[in-house]
Enzyme design. Structure first.
Site, short mmCIF file in Angstrom:
data_model
loop_
_atom_site.label_atom_id
_atom_site.label_comp_id
_atom_site.label_asym_id
_atom_site.label_seq_id
_atom_site.Cartn_x
_atom_site.Cartn_y
_atom_site.Cartn_z
N THR A 12 14.54 9.35 -5.59
CA THR A 12 15.24 10.10 -6.65
C THR A 12 16.12 11.21 -6.10
O THR A 12 17.19 11.50 -6.64
CB THR A 12 14.19 10.71 -7.62
OG1 THR A 12 13.53 9.64 -8.27
CG2 THR A 12 14.82 11.62 -8.65
N ASP A 89 7.29 7.79 -5.42
CA ASP A 89 6.35 6.78 -5.92
C ASP A 89 5.37 6.29 -4.85
O ASP A 89 4.19 6.14 -5.11
CB ASP A 89 7.10 5.57 -6.50
CG ASP A 89 7.79 5.91 -7.82
OD1 ASP A 89 7.53 6.99 -8.37
OD2 ASP A 89 8.58 5.07 -8.29
N CYS A 276 -12.58 7.70 -8.89
CA CYS A 276 -12.43 9.10 -9.31
C CYS A 276 -11.27 9.75 -8.57
O CYS A 276 -11.00 9.43 -7.41
CB CYS A 276 -13.69 9.89 -9.01
SG CYS A 276 -15.08 9.42 -10.02
N1 ASP Z 1 11.31 5.71 -8.14
C1 ASP Z 1 11.57 6.84 -7.29
C2 ASP Z 1 11.17 6.46 -5.87
O1 ASP Z 1 10.01 6.50 -5.56
C3 ASP Z 1 10.84 8.04 -7.76
C4 ASP Z 1 11.05 9.30 -6.96
O2 ASP Z 1 11.71 9.34 -5.94
O3 ASP Z 1 10.55 10.35 -7.39
O4 ASP Z 1 12.01 6.12 -5.08
#
Ligand code: ASP
Length: 340
Positions: A12, A89, A276
């Site tokens: 992102t 992710d 957990c």
């Molecule tokens: N979908 C994105 C990724 O993992 C989410 C992120 O970067 O926060 O590349």
């Protein structure tokens, strides 16, 4: 002058809207750096390396871990530290995998990313990137302060192989359920020196190779014997992370324990990790885990799922002897595991 290599993999942090403005897609590193001119004010020599095609981290594969680890290994002597820009992710998986691959690491490898792209007004990307670079360049008595794979996100530095993604929404996207924070960024950078990792190996070495013939089996009330049998009878399968209830518990049904016992007798390695969010597996504490212990399931103790699965793939990538893998699984290799 301290020198840091920024490795851009995607995520992102550098994403922009696609042409139809419907989705976010990774863009290039120059675009990211254009938003942080402050980096030039740091007393640090910055170089960069970018994946040819930056990816959303949901597309990450062990081949990418090899690529990143090779970049670090090839330039290990040249730089004082490394900052990896990565999607959030699967960042905890990459951090765990790299920690196992980079044996004898004595330099910082800091992974970071962001919840909002760097081009957005309320982005968390700028602070994450600038502080990650600052942390990577910190020295004490000429030695890097951080000498391990770590994750920096929203004011906190965590041990890489102890982190989990916590939130899809909050800027505080990660947490370290079973290990203290390594540093906190406030007005100053406050390191928790007693908790930082320090290797006992003399030399730095890249250990490569992953075996993906592993699987995760998450228990739930009512799980079907046919499906458990189908998964565990796969001929290619080498290892299983069994996601159990509470402190490592599961059903005591005979069919279940028989399948587990037979799989272990065939040479499979089964690692017990709790579902957990916090705490650890203690096999034998309850009757509902005594059968697993007796069958030869090994305890994942307080390892995160991300650390356990990457460690299993990593170990089988080095040696397929199940006894060796079991022994290494319960050994604390890079601070991923508390031995009580
Ligand atoms: N979908 C994105 C990724 O993992 C989410 C992120 O970067 O926060 O590349």
């Amino acid at each position: 002058m301290t020198s840091i290599l920024i490795i851009y993999t995607g995520g992102t942090i550098g994403m922009v809207e696609s042409e139809d403005q419907k989705t976010l897609v990774p863009f290039n590193l120059d675009y990211i750096l254009s938003y942080v001119p402050e980096l030039n004010k740091l007393d640090v020599k910055l170089d960069s390396y970018s994946f040819e095609r930056p990816i959303d981290s949901s597309n990450i594969h062990p081949n990418h871990w090899t690529q990143i680890a090779n970049v670090i290994s090839d330039r290990y002597a040249e730089y004082d530290g490394f900052v990896i820009l990565h999607g959030s992710d699967t960042l905890a998986f990459t951090a765990s995998a790299l920690s196992f691959m980079l044996e004898g690491l004595r330099k910082p490898v800091i992974l970071t990313g962001s919840q909002l792209p760097i081009g957005m007004i309320r982005t968390d990307a700028r602070e994450n990137l600038i502080t990650a670079v600052q942390i990577a360049s910190q020295k004490l008595d000429e030695e890097p302060v951080v000498q391990e794979v770590a994750v920096y996100f929203e004011d906190m530095l965590y041990r890489g192989n102890r982190t989990k993604k916590l939130s899809t929404e909050a800027f505080e996207a990660f947490f370290s359920p079973n290990y203290p924070v390594l540093a906190q960024a406030g007005v100053s950078l406050n390191f928790n020196h007693a908790e930082l990792w320090s290797t006992d190996k003399d030399d730095f070495r890249l250990i490569d190779g992953f075996n993906n013939q592993v699987v995760v089996l998450t228990l739930f009330p009512g799980i079907s014997s046919e499906l458990v049998r189908a998964v565990l009878s796969n001929k290619e399968l080498k290892g299983i992370v069994l996601m159990t209830f509470g402190a490592g518990n599961g059903p005591t049904d005979k069919w279940f324990l028989d399948i587990i016992e037979n799989a272990i007798a065939r040479g499979l390695v089964i690692v017990n990790v709790t579902q957990c969010a916090m705490g650890q597996v203690e096999q034998g504490k309850y009757e509902t885990s005594a059968g697993l212990l007796k069958a030869g399931v090994i305890s994942g103790a307080d390892m995160t799922f991300e650390a356990a699965i990457t460690k299993l793939m990593f170990l089988f990538g080095q040696n397929e002897d199940p006894n060796w893998v079991k022994e290494q699984m319960v050994t604390n290799l890079r601070g991923e595991l508390s031995i009580s």
